[in-house]
Structures are given as C-alpha cells and as structure tokens.
Design an enzyme around this catalytic site. Structure first.
Site, mmCIF file in Angstrom:
data_model
loop_
_atom_site.group_PDB
_atom_site.id
_atom_site.type_symbol
_atom_site.label_atom_id
_atom_site.label_comp_id
_atom_site.label_asym_id
_atom_site.label_seq_id
_atom_site.Cartn_x
_atom_site.Cartn_y
_atom_site.Cartn_z
ATOM 1 N N TRP A 1 0.828 -1.213 0.000
ATOM 2 C CA TRP A 1 0.000 0.000 0.000
ATOM 3 C C TRP A 1 0.855 1.253 0.000
ATOM 4 O O TRP A 1 0.363 2.355 -0.246
ATOM 5 C CB TRP A 1 -0.974 -0.010 1.186
ATOM 6 C CG TRP A 1 -0.346 0.160 2.543
ATOM 7 C CD1 TRP A 1 0.432 -0.746 3.199
ATOM 8 C CD2 TRP A 1 -0.431 1.300 3.404
ATOM 9 N NE1 TRP A 1 0.827 -0.251 4.429
ATOM 10 C CE2 TRP A 1 0.304 1.005 4.589
ATOM 11 C CE3 TRP A 1 -1.071 2.537 3.333
ATOM 12 C CZ2 TRP A 1 0.424 1.896 5.648
ATOM 13 C CZ3 TRP A 1 -0.949 3.427 4.395
ATOM 14 C CH2 TRP A 1 -0.216 3.103 5.526
ATOM 15 N N ASP A 2 2.152 1.084 0.243
ATOM 16 C CA ASP A 2 3.083 2.209 0.216
ATOM 17 C C ASP A 2 3.000 2.966 -1.115
ATOM 18 O O ASP A 2 3.145 4.192 -1.162
ATOM 19 C CB ASP A 2 4.528 1.719 0.378
ATOM 20 C CG ASP A 2 4.741 0.842 1.590
ATOM 21 O OD1 ASP A 2 3.758 0.313 2.135
ATOM 22 O OD2 ASP A 2 5.899 0.652 1.984
ATOM 23 N N GLU B 1 1.372 -1.522 13.268
ATOM 24 C CA GLU B 1 1.461 -2.985 13.303
ATOM 25 C C GLU B 1 1.902 -3.511 14.671
ATOM 26 O O GLU B 1 2.054 -4.719 14.840
ATOM 27 C CB GLU B 1 2.399 -3.471 12.208
ATOM 28 C CG GLU B 1 1.846 -3.241 10.813
ATOM 29 C CD GLU B 1 2.826 -3.535 9.701
ATOM 30 O OE1 GLU B 1 2.382 -3.715 8.562
ATOM 31 O OE2 GLU B 1 4.056 -3.559 9.969
#
Length: 768
Positions: free
Chosen positions: A359-360, A490
């Site tokens: 998703w970066d 995370e």
C-alpha cells in the site's frame, strides 16, 4: 548511536576507509538500478568476508511455499520472493597466482567508494598489499544503463605499484546462486544452457514454478594503458558457471583494464527461444558504443531526470545529501516504463518483505511520481491495480466474501496475496482504502477525471462491496463496527474499531457513491457498461449508505480525541520519552507479546488519517491528536517520520518538523533502525520528498488550484523544487525572506499562496 561513516556531500554518497563490519551496510547504501534491474554494491572481485550477494531483475520472482505452524483457511499459499538473479558482475583477479580478496589482504589503504547520484555511477578506489607482497592500485567504475536498460557496464583497472606482476582477470557468469531470504531453502533457478562464443558468454536459466526464462550475458575487452589487447582467453565451463581468463604480464605502474558488459534479457520482453540472439543484439549495441560513450549517455539521462525531480537545499549539506539520495533511489527503482512493474519496498537493494507492491505505492509514492514525471506514470500505477481487480475479488472470495467484493493484497507480484503473516494478510485491510484514496488523489491533482469512468469506478465498487460486507452491525452500539483488524500501527493486532480503518471505510463508500452518481449523469455509456458488468442494485446501494452513515467512530470524551481503537486507553500509557533508551528499538529488544500490550505506535495511525483527510479536520483538532499520539510513537517504521514532519510543519513546529525530516531523509544513510544491511527503505523515500514539498512547501490542492504555505527551517538558507501540475512546470524557491515562483508553459497559472490568490505568467518570476 546511529552510523556516521558516510561523508557529507551534495551529490555523492562517499565512504572512506575499509572496514569489514560495514561491508553489508555499504552494499545496500551504494546499490544501483535502472528500473529494469538492479544490484547491491557487491565487489566485482572475490570477497571471502561477510557479504550479502544480490542482483535482481524487475518482476522476476519465486512463489516460496508459505511456512507456518498452524495452517488457517484463506492463508496465502506462497510468499513471493524477490529473487537473487545470476551474477554477471564478477571479475576474479589473480596477481602472481594469488587471488585478490580484500578480506585476506595484508593491508588495504586509501579505500574510497563513491556513488555519484548526479551522473548515475558507482566507483571504488583502493591500494592493497597481498600476502605475496605485491601492492596494487585498483580503480573501478560501473553503472546500469538507463538508455539500454538490459545492460550494465564495468571498468576495472589495476596497477602494480612495487614490481612487475602477472595479472589474470577472470570475468564470469554464475547462476549457482542462492537467496538470503527463503522459507524452505528451495532451489529457485534451473540452469538450462551455458554457452560461449568468442569473447561472449551466456547462461540461460529459468525460475522454478514461475518459469521466467532469462539469459544472463557478458562480453569483455582488455586494455594496457588504454590500448586494446588481443588476448585469447582460457575458458572454463561448469554446470552453472562460465569464466574467461585474460592473463597478461603487467609492468610496474602500467594499468591493466577490463571493460565488462553484462546484464539480462528476459522472456517478458523477448521470445523465450531467442534469448541468446536478443542478448547478442544488446551486446552488439553496447560494444559499438563502448564504455565511455555509454557513460556519457548515462550522465545525460540522469541530467534529464534531475532537471525535473531535484530538490536543492542551501546551507545544510546533510539534508541536501539525504533528499537527493532518496530521489535517486526512487528513480533507480521505478521509471514508469512497464505497467507490469511497481515500487517494491526494498527496490533492488535487498530481499526482505518479498513482493513488489504494498500500500506504500498508493499512500506515499504516487504523489512523487505525479509531480516529478508526466502524469501518465501515476496513471500507470493506478492501472496496475485495475489490472489486478479480478485477483482482488478472488482474494476476497478465499476469505468468504462474495458478489464482487474486492480485497487487494497487502503484498503482491501478480495480484494474488502473498504475505504469510496472519495479522497482516487477514487484518491489515486498510490497504484497500489507500488504493481508493490514490484514485481520488490522482484526480484531485491532475484534473484527469477520465480514469474513473474508464477503470477507476470498477475498483471503487469492488472496494465498497468489501467494506459493506466486512462491517458488522452491533446491536449494543447500534452502529456498524469493524472487528479484528490491524491498523497502520502494526504493533497492535486483532483490535476492534481501529479509527483509521473505520473512517477510511466510511469515506470509501461515500466517495464511491458520489462517483457513481457523477458518472451516471455525465458518462452515460460508461455507466451502462459498468452497471451491466457489476450488477449493482439500488438495494445494495442503500445498504452501503446505511453502513457509511452508521459507522462507529471510537472517541474519548475525556481526552477529546478519536481513539486509535477500542481499548487503547486501557494500556499503561507510558510515553516514549520515559522509555529506557536501552530498550530501543523495541522490535529488536522486546517480545511480541510485550509490544502488543504496550501503547507504543510503530508509525502514524490516527495521524495517517489526519494526513489523508486534513481538509475534514481543523488545525486545532490536528494539534490535539498530534500531541496525544506522537508521544507514544516510536517511529520504528520507515513510513512514520515523513507524515509527522508534514504535520509538525503545518502546526508551525519547525524544529520538530526539521528533526523528523532529517530522520526520514537519512533513515538509511544514518541507519536509524539498525537494519540497513538488509536493504534500503525505498517506498518511504517518497515520503521524504513529501516532507519538503507538502511539509515545508505546504503544497496542497484547494479549490481545484495549487496552494502553498511556504515555511523554512532555521537550519536552511533556502530550498527549491519543481512540480509538474497539469502539464505546467512550476519552480518554487523558498528563502528565509521570500518565496519565488517561476512557470514553464504556455498559459498562466492561478495559485493560492498563504490563502491569497496569485496569478503567474509563463517565464515570469513572481516574488512573495
């Protein structure tokens, strides 16, 4: 202590002095690439000390079977490994029969390594005394051609200093390589053919399982004092290896040089049965040009890239070096030439993380590519996800979703999920929202709405369907909740109602509905085509609206903030400043159990939402949330400092913004997270660019116009950058006293500067 051996320099990364304990780190920092292939900065000659060998071909991977203790339904079957490719850079060197090896030499003096970012080449210089007493001076230079992107070139020169010497140069190809990163120690490559022809050699090899067919090739020329020599090499052929030996008696202070041309041709671009023929064609072009001409072409190609993407900083060499290093590595990794490729988190510098797409790309990289390239490059990145829509629907089906709901993978090579950590694969679903946001961000910046009716709306509908099905109605809260997720932080897994995820889901549904309506009104034929394909009913739309309107948003009345997730305030809220520094980084010092129970935030989470959607919050709300959450943030993700730098600048906390900027720009150069030996953090480098352009420059889109609120750290005299906004190039120069705008193009451009309208004519300088 952070590492501090890279010499400050405006345009180069320089290491002086040879130390074996930093070889792996330097192999990462001095990596080179050209978008099609790349390599760590391994030595050409043999090195017996600790090293991380790595050469990589864009898009070539191996599906390494997932390794877990307890298999769960829906688990990805494999983890895509970025593959260490056959090695073509090797040149073994023997001097009077003894192998040159910097790890075993008596002495290594005057060692200097330089990565010249302005011109795109890597060099080394050293003087070494071997055990046999011979002292030699070695100078090397190599680059991967931007113009001929299947070719790299090496110039390797030796000079015996204290006596005549018999020097043998042994250029070779080696396909008997292994990966640092492997689950089962599988054999990744099958060598199918090793051949040589005159001064050329070829190794054909294909990947196991994925069957990418490649041909690794080389051709060499040798010179004495720049005069070509005709030496017939002795040839050694083995099952996975071929080398040529060029032996010559070299007088004291004479220079013996080899030019080696090598690289890869792949069946993604050529007929798999014609790879050797394709390699010969590439070599013919490279040899005809020669090393020096190819090098000049390389300098020219990089000059063009820098003319648009450079950011200048006056008065702060470390800051200048940092931003250029980041921009250089981004351009080495991805140039937008091949729609099948994407921006991997390690690029061509290492194997950690696997996969090529996170998703970066959508959250951090697209703004950089939109503003420094033609907008087609950013559109290509969006189309990459459209091309994977069927796989995203398949990924969702594996987890029990239906009716065209799409869950894009956290990690992928071909659209399939291939990450094998459950808390990420199943739970870090916010990646879907970043993909939708990128479509919005692209349309907002470029003004190109055409992508939505052509392709984007289908992606949005798949994502909205996923959020609709992922939400659960809580009778207790009388709201829709999203349970069992991992947010951007995370360091917390399997939480309920992560604010960022819930807010993003709500926004995605509303944005999709808004665009369905617009396309129905303005693009009737596209609307009919899409609706016939996706079978979207008015009842389903009504259910979406209900989910969005009744989404539960966790909030603390006590602190007057959105809660990162349910139960966040149950944690022992000890701030980072009160955490023992010897316990950092916690991901290397603590058990995972302890991390999960702590309040510590790996990267921007709530603040990531405030970054994406800042127009929906007041500055006072941002300040309140920044003050609460930043104090618990350990910034142990490369993606964290850039977001905090942008927000600190918006809040006029320039010292803090500058500190975060230095951290993001020099994250790898100074090895903040003690892991640079594994490779660089490529995708976060786009965040460094954002820290200056969006942070200090204050660039936004407001009222369909470019807007700037320029600020400058006290440590800088001035800075400048360019942006390509809707095919007009705007240069912005900010000093301590004024901001200057210059426009390239044919039409005037309306800007907002500090919320005041400013009109700029082409080729006119406007000073504010």
């Amino acid at each position: 202590m952070n590492q501090n051996y890279i010499k400050p320099n405006n345009w180069s990364i320089i290491e002086e002095g040879f130390q074996t304990d930093r070889v792996k780190s330097s192999e990462s920092l001095f990596s080179i690439g050209n978008g099609a292939m790349g390599q760590r900065a391994n030595f050409e000659e043999h090195y017996s000390g600790p090293t991380f060998q790595g050469s990589y071909i864009a898009g070539v991977y191996y599906p390494d079977k997932t390794r877990v203790g307890w298999w769960k339904n829906g688990y990805p079957e494999y983890f895509a490994k970025v593959l260490n490719a056959p090695n073509w850079i090797g040149i073994n060197v023997e001097i009077n029969g003894e192998q040159l090896d910097l790890f075993t030499c008596k002495r290594v003096e005057n060692f200097k390594r330089e990565l010249n970012m302005q011109e795109g080449w890597l060099s080394r210089h050293f003087v070494a005394t071997l055990k046999n007493g011979i002292t030699i001076e070695v100078i090397t230079k190599r680059f991967l051609s931007l113009e001929l992107d299947e070719v790299g070139a090496i110039q390797y020169s030796l000079k015996p200093i204290n006596s005549d010497a018999e020097i043998t140069l042994k250029p070779y190809l080696d396909s008997g390589i292994t990966n640092e990163d492997t689950n089962w120690d599988d054999k990744f490559w099958d060598t199918t053919n090793v051949v040589h022809d005159n001064h050329q050699a070829f190794i054909e090899a294909k990947t196991m399982k994925t069957s990418f067919n490649t041909c690794t090739f080389m051709e060499s020329q040798v010179f004495i004092n720049d005069k070509a020599l005709k030496i017939e090499p002795r040839i050694n052929v083995e099952a996975n290896y071929v080398s040529f030996s060029y032996k010559h008696q070299v007088k004291q202070n004479e220079t013996y040089t080899i030019h080696k041309f090598g690289g890869y041709v792949v069946d993604t671009k050529h007929d798999k049965n014609e790879l050797i023929s394709a390699a010969k064609t590439v070599l013919k072009t490279a040899l005809k040009a020669g090393f020096n001409t190819l090098l000049e072409d390389q300098k020219t190609a990089w000059k063009v890239i820098w003319s648009m993407s450079d950011i200048t900083i006056s008065g702060d060499v470390k800051a200048q070096q940092g931003i250029r290093f980041n921009i250089f590595q981004l351009n080495q990794t991805y140039l937008g030439r091949d729609s099948r490729l994407n921006i991997g988190p390690k690029g061509f510098t290492g194997e950690k993380y696997g996969g090529s797409t996170y998703w970066d790309t959508e959250a951090y990289c697209i703004p950089f590519y939109m503003a420094t390239k033609d907008q087609k490059v950013a559109r290509t990145l969006l189309e990459y996800r459209y091309n994977h829509l069927a796989k995203a629907i398949e990924n969702a089906e594996k987890l029990g979703y239906s009716n065209g709901a799409a869950l894009y993978p956290m990690v992928t090579m071909n659209g399939e999920e291939c990450h094998n950590e459950w808390e990420i694969t199943f739970e870090e679903i916010h990646r879907n929202g970043a993909i939708a946001f990128a479509i919005y961000n692209y349309q907002r910046y470029t003004g190109d709405y055409s992508y939505l009716p052509e392709k984007g709306l289908e992606v949005l509908i798949g994502i909205a369907r996923f959020w609709h099905q992922r939400a659960t109605f809580s009778t207790d809260k009388n709201r829709y909740v999203i349970l069992g997720v991992t947010g951007p932080n995370e360091y917390e897994n399997n939480v309920n109602n992560n604010w960022y995820t819930n807010y993003l889901a709500q926004w995605c549904i509303n944005y999709t509905i808004e665009n369905i309506s617009k396309i129905e009104d303005e693009y009737a034929s596209d609307f009919t085509r899409i609706m016939n394909k996706v079978k979207l009913s008015t009842l389903e739309l009504a259910e979406w609206k209900s989910v969005a309107q009744n989404m539960y948003i966790p909030y603390s009345d006590k602190h007057n903030i959105y809660l990162q997730q349910d139960g966040f305030l149950d944690k022992e809220l000890i701030t980072v400043k009160d955490l023992d520094k010897l316990q950092r980084p916690i991901n290397q010092k603590w058990s995972w159990d302890r991390i999960l129970r702590s309040p510590y935030i790996k990267q921007a989470d709530v603040l990531q939402g405030f970054y994406f959607f800042e127009d929906q919050f007041t500055d006072e709300e941002l300040e309140r949330h920044f003050d609460f959450y930043e104090q618990f943030t350990v910034h142990e993700s490369s993606l964290s400092p850039c977001v905090h730098s942008i927000q600190a600048a918006k809040l006029n906390r320039m010292d803090q913004a500058y500190t975060f900027y230095l951290r993001t720009s020099r994250l790898d150069l100074d090895d903040y997270n003690k892991e640079v030996h594994e490779g660089l953090h490529i995708t976060s480098m786009a965040g460094t660019w954002m820290s200056i352009v969006e942070g200090f420059g204050g660039m936004r889109i407001k009222n369909n116009q470019l807007s700037f609120t320029p600020k400058i750290p006290d440590q800088w005299e001035a800075y400048s950058f360019k942006v390509n906004f809707r095919n007009q190039i705007l240069k912005v120069h900010v000093s301590q006293t004024e901001t200057k705008f210059e426009l390239e193009g044919e039409a005037k451009l309306q800007l907002l500067v500090n919320n005041t309208p400013v009109s700029i004519l082409p080729m006119h300088l406007v000073t504010i």
